[in-house]
Design an enzyme around this catalytic site. Structure first.
Site, PDB file in Angstrom:
ATOM      1  N   GLU A  35       0.873  -1.168   0.000  1.00 60.45           N
ATOM      2  CA  GLU A  35       0.000   0.000   0.000  1.00 60.45           C
ATOM      3  C   GLU A  35       0.914   1.223   0.000  1.00 60.45           C
ATOM      4  O   GLU A  35       1.797   1.316   0.852  1.00 60.45           O
ATOM      5  CB  GLU A  35      -0.893   0.000   1.252  1.00 60.45           C
ATOM      6  N   ARG A 262       4.786 -12.617   9.871  1.00 60.17           N
ATOM      7  CA  ARG A 262       5.435 -11.337   9.695  1.00 60.17           C
ATOM      8  C   ARG A 262       6.871 -11.394  10.182  1.00 60.17           C
ATOM      9  O   ARG A 262       7.163 -12.087  11.147  1.00 60.17           O
ATOM     10  CB  ARG A 262       4.747 -10.332  10.625  1.00 60.17           C
ATOM     11  N   LYS A 272       4.194   0.799   9.266  1.00 57.46           N
ATOM     12  CA  LYS A 272       4.323   2.103   8.606  1.00 57.46           C
ATOM     13  C   LYS A 272       3.671   3.200   9.426  1.00 57.46           C
ATOM     14  O   LYS A 272       4.155   4.324   9.461  1.00 57.46           O
ATOM     15  CB  LYS A 272       3.706   2.024   7.211  1.00 57.46           C
TER      16      LYS A 272
HETATM   17  P1  ATP Z   1       2.516  -2.089   7.850  1.00 55.46           P
HETATM   18  O1  ATP Z   1       1.724  -2.600   9.007  1.00 55.46           O
HETATM   19  O2  ATP Z   1       3.953  -1.921   8.126  1.00 55.46           O
HETATM   20  O3  ATP Z   1       1.914  -0.881   7.229  1.00 55.46           O
HETATM   21  P2  ATP Z   1       1.314  -3.611   5.833  1.00 55.46           P
HETATM   22  O4  ATP Z   1       1.155  -5.073   5.855  1.00 55.46           O
HETATM   23  O5  ATP Z   1       0.122  -2.778   6.061  1.00 55.46           O
HETATM   24  O6  ATP Z   1       2.483  -3.251   6.798  1.00 55.46           O
HETATM   25  P3  ATP Z   1       1.572  -3.399   3.037  1.00 55.46           P
HETATM   26  O7  ATP Z   1       2.086  -2.287   2.234  1.00 55.46           O
HETATM   27  O8  ATP Z   1       0.132  -3.690   2.988  1.00 55.46           O
HETATM   28  O9  ATP Z   1       2.009  -3.138   4.522  1.00 55.46           O
HETATM   29  O10 ATP Z   1       2.428  -4.715   2.774  1.00 55.46           O
HETATM   30  C1  ATP Z   1       2.797  -5.181   1.517  1.00 55.46           C
HETATM   31  C2  ATP Z   1       3.138  -6.636   1.639  1.00 55.46           C
HETATM   32  O11 ATP Z   1       4.210  -6.800   2.545  1.00 55.46           O
HETATM   33  C3  ATP Z   1       1.982  -7.421   2.187  1.00 55.46           C
HETATM   34  O12 ATP Z   1       1.880  -8.631   1.481  1.00 55.46           O
HETATM   35  C4  ATP Z   1       2.352  -7.662   3.611  1.00 55.46           C
HETATM   36  O13 ATP Z   1       1.788  -8.826   4.107  1.00 55.46           O
HETATM   37  C5  ATP Z   1       3.873  -7.720   3.547  1.00 55.46           C
HETATM   38  N1  ATP Z   1       4.463  -7.305   4.814  1.00 55.46           N
HETATM   39  C6  ATP Z   1       4.255  -6.164   5.485  1.00 55.46           C
HETATM   40  N2  ATP Z   1       4.923  -6.140   6.638  1.00 55.46           N
HETATM   41  C7  ATP Z   1       5.592  -7.313   6.710  1.00 55.46           C
HETATM   42  C8  ATP Z   1       6.461  -7.914   7.675  1.00 55.46           C
HETATM   43  N3  ATP Z   1       6.782  -7.286   8.801  1.00 55.46           N
HETATM   44  N4  ATP Z   1       6.957  -9.133   7.405  1.00 55.46           N
HETATM   45  C9  ATP Z   1       6.641  -9.766   6.267  1.00 55.46           C
HETATM   46  N5  ATP Z   1       5.835  -9.270   5.324  1.00 55.46           N
HETATM   47  C10 ATP Z   1       5.305  -8.066   5.538  1.00 55.46           C
HETATM   48 MG    MG Z   2      -1.536  -2.435   5.081  1.00 57.41          MG
END
Ligand code: ATP
Ligand code: MG
Length: 562
Positions: A35, A262, A272
């Site tokens: 995102e 994760r 983020k």
């Molecule tokens: P955040 O909570 O940091 O905003 P998010 O999952 O909302 O993380 P996205 O941009 O939606 O962030 O993530 C893109 C991809 O990266 C998704 O498939 C997500 O599952 C993966 N991802 C995000 N954070 C992690 C993590 N800490 N470990 C492994 N994969 C991750």
């Molecule tokens: Mg997200």
């Protein structure tokens, strides 16, 4: 790590099973779906390495799909930063795609669902909707609008789209089951009204699709074979499949969602939203602050892409939540920098040495090996003269036998140069040492082949020639948080664990003159001190170095201790 060395991770096992059951290899397709609401962090690197790694392994395309369904938080700046980071890590996506490209297709499918009696417009307040959700043990309550006619639903939904209502007045919900044991299946929201401009579609849309509705359908549109996401989406899988059922054409490939743990890392936070707080509230100097666990922060700090990929590989893909020690990441960057970083000398806390038997007007050029780990790295010239700087902590007037550095009446070798002996000190009124007067053994020059040059002395210390040295700024980093898991406490804010000493700026560092021409991004080993790189702030007049990692290898030590 090489393929032979490690066994398949559980995601690869799932894929192998699907292939064994008849899925054609040519149908394999993956995606990385960020995102664009922030910069990528080291946790994302796990997902990037997993998805792009599978792409490389199976020679399958990997799409970069921006999951941009929430215009309130998303920006072009983040899109650009994400692309830059993935490329820097060394991966190539097949297509650059956006969920927002599918808004019209999603809308048409929503219309179809309304017509099929699978979706309805709810006109309650969000509080009422929340109240009716029930609990895991109690069923929810049907909305009074649940049985609206298809015509009424179509009319309202069209008006929602056309901007005839205000935010919060109506939502579109899937009609599933308000008593479902999985709460996510209790008539989930598909669309909400948002009168916000989108970074790509502008003001074209007044309604925006929700994540659950968008993600699986986007996978289906792109014909992604394996949609890999993190564990918190496990309960969403049922809904993912239900939404697919509404549009699925059996001629086509049906995407499969699978979940992995994760990546969490000790002494940092990895969301983020939290990282944005650190940036906005000024705890750090931007997303690429070298203390941030972002890819851009690590890059600026001097990390190599290879070390991040190796780290992701070693840390592996897990089924259950776990925390990876930050020392493992440091181990990997140290390992790579040891191979590639030229050795240089720099003194961070200088004290003056005068070699009293070295002629005042003399200077000479010594030859120093650039990297003993790399025979092709060559050598460089290091000037030597009568007055030098050494580290203040490398000298003691008196010390016990374990102190192998310089002490009064004892000898030490100057790296790449001569053996010196300390004879006396000059102090100021407070007793602070201003000068150490030494004599040198002129036959002991390193590499000269003389008997004296091969004489064994216990210690070797680094130095710079004062009249040739270049003054520089060095930024020394420590962990950003003092707690191993700063965001694991219910009643303490993670920011309460900010380490007040996470950045120390040292403007009184002296480096050898070969560094005058160093450019942004160049990496070095400051001998005996650590790995350093040139920061983006550096200029010809004011060289600025970041310490990437100290030399000390706490991870390897921990492994040995077991
Ligand atoms: P955040 O909570 O940091 O905003 P998010 O999952 O909302 O993380 P996205 O941009 O939606 O962030 O993530 C893109 C991809 O990266 C998704 O498939 C997500 O599952 C993966 N991802 C995000 N954070 C992690 C993590 N800490 N470990 C492994 N994969 C991750
Ligand atoms: Mg997200």
């Amino acid at each position: 790590m090489t393929e032979e060395k490690r066994s398949l991770n559980f995601i690869e096992q799932i894929i192998e099973e699907d292939l064994a059951n008849g899925l054609e290899t040519s149908k394999l397709r993956f995606r990385f779906p960020p995102e664009p609401n922030g910069y990528l962090h080291i946790g994302h690197a796990a997902s990037i390495c997993l998805n792009f790694g599978l792409g490389l392994k199976y020679n399958a395309p990997v799409n970069l799909r921006f999951d941009d369904t929430n215009p309130t938080k998303e920006e072009q700046e983040y899109v650009d930063a994400i692309k830059k980071d993935i490329q820097w890590l060394g991966f190539k996506w097949d297509k650059e795609l956006y969920s927002s490209d599918y808004f019209m297709q999603l809308y048409n499918w929503a219309i179809k669902m309304i017509k099929d009696g699978k979706a309805y417009v709810d006109s309650q307040t969000s509080e009422e909707v929340a109240r009716q959700k029930g609990t895991p043990t109690q069923p929810g309550t049907d909305s009074p609008f649940r049985d609206r006619t298809v015509e009424e639903n179509l009319d309202l939904f069209t008006k929602m789209k056309n901007g005839e209502f205000e935010e919060g007045e109506h939502i579109l919900r899937a009609k599933i089951d308000m008593a479902h044991t999985n709460m996510l299946m209790r008539d989930p929201i598909m669309y909400r009204i948002l009168k916000k401009s989108h970074h790509r579609t502008g003001s074209e849309w007044n309604i925006y699709p929700m994540y659950d509705w968008t993600h699986g359908e986007s996978d289906y549109i792109e014909q992604i074979s394996h949609s890999l996401c993190t564990l918190e989406f496990k309960h969403h899988r049922e809904l993912y499949n239900w939404f697919l059922d509404q549009v699925y054409d059996p001629e086509k490939l049906r995407p499969k969602q699978r979940e992995f743990a994760r990546r969490n890392i000790s002494y940092t936070v990895m969301s983020k939203r939290k990282l944005l707080q650190l940036v906005e509230e000024g705890y750090v100097n931007g997303w690429d602050d070298p203390r941030m666990p972002t890819i851009s922060g690590l890059r600026r700090r001097g990390y190599t892409p290879g070390s991040i990929v190796d780290f992701s590989e070693t840390a592996g893909i897990a089924k259950r939540d776990n925390v990876t020690d930050i020392a493992l990441l440091e181990f990997h960057v140290r390992q790579e920098l040891n191979k590639i970083a030229p050795r240089v000398m720099a003194v961070l806390d200088p004290v003056k040495v005068v070699i009293t038997n070295y002629p005042e007007d003399q200077e000479e050029i010594l030859i120093a090996e650039n990297n003993p780990e790399d025979e092709n790295a060559g050598s460089r010239e290091v000037p030597f003269s009568r007055e030098l700087y050494i580290e203040r902590e490398d000298f003691r007037e008196q010390a016990n036998k374990k102190f192998f550095r310089l002490k009064l009446d004892k000898e030490v070798r100057l790296k790449n140069a001569y053996i010196i002996k300390a004879n006396s000190v000059v102090k100021d009124e407070e007793g602070k040492i201003l000068e150490i007067h030494c004599t040198y053994d002129k036959d002991s020059k390193s590499g000269s082949g003389t008997e004296a040059s091969m004489r064994k002395v216990k210690g070797t210390i680094h130095w710079v020639s004062i009249k040739h040295a270049v003054k520089a700024e060095v930024r020394l980093y420590d962990r950003l948080f003092t707690d191993e898991a700063p965001d694991s406490y219910k009643d303490v804010d993670f920011k309460d664990f900010i380490n007040p000493d996470s950045l120390k700026i040292n403007k009184n560092t002296f480096v050898e003159p070969s560094l005058k021409t160093a450019k942004t991004g160049d990496r070095f080993q400051f001998q005996r001190l650590g790995y350093f790189n040139i920061d983006d702030d550096s200029t010809v007049e004011n060289l600025v170095f970041n310490r990437t990692v100290p030399l000390r290898d706490s991870w390897a030590k921990m492994q040995k201790k077991g």
